[in-house]
Design a protein around this motif. Structure first.
Motif, mmCIF file in Angstrom:
data_model
loop_
_atom_site.group_PDB
_atom_site.id
_atom_site.type_symbol
_atom_site.label_atom_id
_atom_site.label_comp_id
_atom_site.label_asym_id
_atom_site.label_seq_id
_atom_site.Cartn_x
_atom_site.Cartn_y
_atom_site.Cartn_z
ATOM 1 N N SER A 77 -3.541 -10.476 -3.531
ATOM 2 C CA SER A 77 -3.350 -9.025 -3.571
ATOM 3 C C SER A 77 -1.988 -8.658 -2.986
ATOM 4 O O SER A 77 -1.401 -9.397 -2.197
ATOM 5 C CB SER A 77 -4.459 -8.313 -2.807
ATOM 6 N N GLU A 78 -1.527 -7.494 -3.371
ATOM 7 C CA GLU A 78 -0.207 -7.038 -2.952
ATOM 8 C C GLU A 78 -0.108 -6.864 -1.442
ATOM 9 O O GLU A 78 0.967 -7.001 -0.860
ATOM 10 C CB GLU A 78 0.121 -5.724 -3.658
ATOM 11 N N SER A 79 -1.225 -6.603 -0.778
ATOM 12 C CA SER A 79 -1.190 -6.400 0.671
ATOM 13 C C SER A 79 -0.788 -7.675 1.404
ATOM 14 O O SER A 79 -0.112 -7.616 2.428
ATOM 15 C CB SER A 79 -2.538 -5.900 1.179
ATOM 16 N N PHE A 80 -1.160 -8.851 0.892
ATOM 17 C CA PHE A 80 -0.731 -10.107 1.515
ATOM 18 C C PHE A 80 0.776 -10.297 1.382
ATOM 19 O O PHE A 80 1.433 -10.780 2.306
ATOM 20 C CB PHE A 80 -1.462 -11.303 0.898
ATOM 21 N N VAL A 81 1.315 -9.927 0.245
ATOM 22 C CA VAL A 81 2.754 -10.017 0.025
ATOM 23 C C VAL A 81 3.479 -9.100 0.997
ATOM 24 O O VAL A 81 4.478 -9.481 1.619
ATOM 25 C CB VAL A 81 3.109 -9.675 -1.433
ATOM 26 N N VAL A 82 2.973 -7.906 1.167
ATOM 27 C CA VAL A 82 3.589 -6.936 2.073
ATOM 28 C C VAL A 82 3.511 -7.426 3.518
ATOM 29 O O VAL A 82 4.500 -7.370 4.260
ATOM 30 C CB VAL A 82 2.919 -5.550 1.932
ATOM 31 N N VAL A 83 2.359 -7.948 3.924
ATOM 32 C CA VAL A 83 2.204 -8.446 5.297
ATOM 33 C C VAL A 83 3.171 -9.597 5.554
ATOM 34 O O VAL A 83 3.824 -9.656 6.599
ATOM 35 C CB VAL A 83 0.742 -8.875 5.560
ATOM 36 N N GLY A 84 3.293 -10.523 4.602
ATOM 37 C CA GLY A 84 4.243 -11.628 4.763
ATOM 38 C C GLY A 84 5.667 -11.136 4.891
ATOM 39 O O GLY A 84 6.431 -11.623 5.733
ATOM 40 N N GLY A 85 6.030 -10.155 4.089
ATOM 41 C CA GLY A 85 7.376 -9.590 4.175
ATOM 42 C C GLY A 85 7.637 -8.886 5.489
ATOM 43 O O GLY A 85 8.712 -9.023 6.076
#
Length: 71
Positions: free
Chosen positions: A31-39
């Motif tokens: 999900s996009e939220s994992f990408v955002v958290v990693g960033g």
């Protein structure tokens, strides 16, 4: 270990962890939220690294803080 070494190691670890989460979640289609958290974690690590490096003494000043006599 002094505080600067711990701060540098922690910040570098945050950058590596953030990039791993960012790239891994993008690769598996998470999900996009994992990408955002990693960033966000990677950017926070870069910010902390920048702050720690800015607090390091100027190498031109030497260990005693005085002019080393070099031009």
């Amino acid at each position: 270990m002094n505080r600067t070494t711990v701060a540098l190691a922690t910040a570098f670890g945050a950058v590596v962890l953030g990039l791993a989460v960012l790239l891994g979640s993008e690769a598996v289609g998470a999900s996009e939220s994992f990408v955002v958290v990693g960033g966000v974690v990677a950017l926070a690590g870069v910010g902390v690294l920048t702050g720690v490096v800015m607090r390091l003494p100027d190498p031109a000043e030497g260990e005693h803080g005085g002019d080393s006599g070099h031009a």
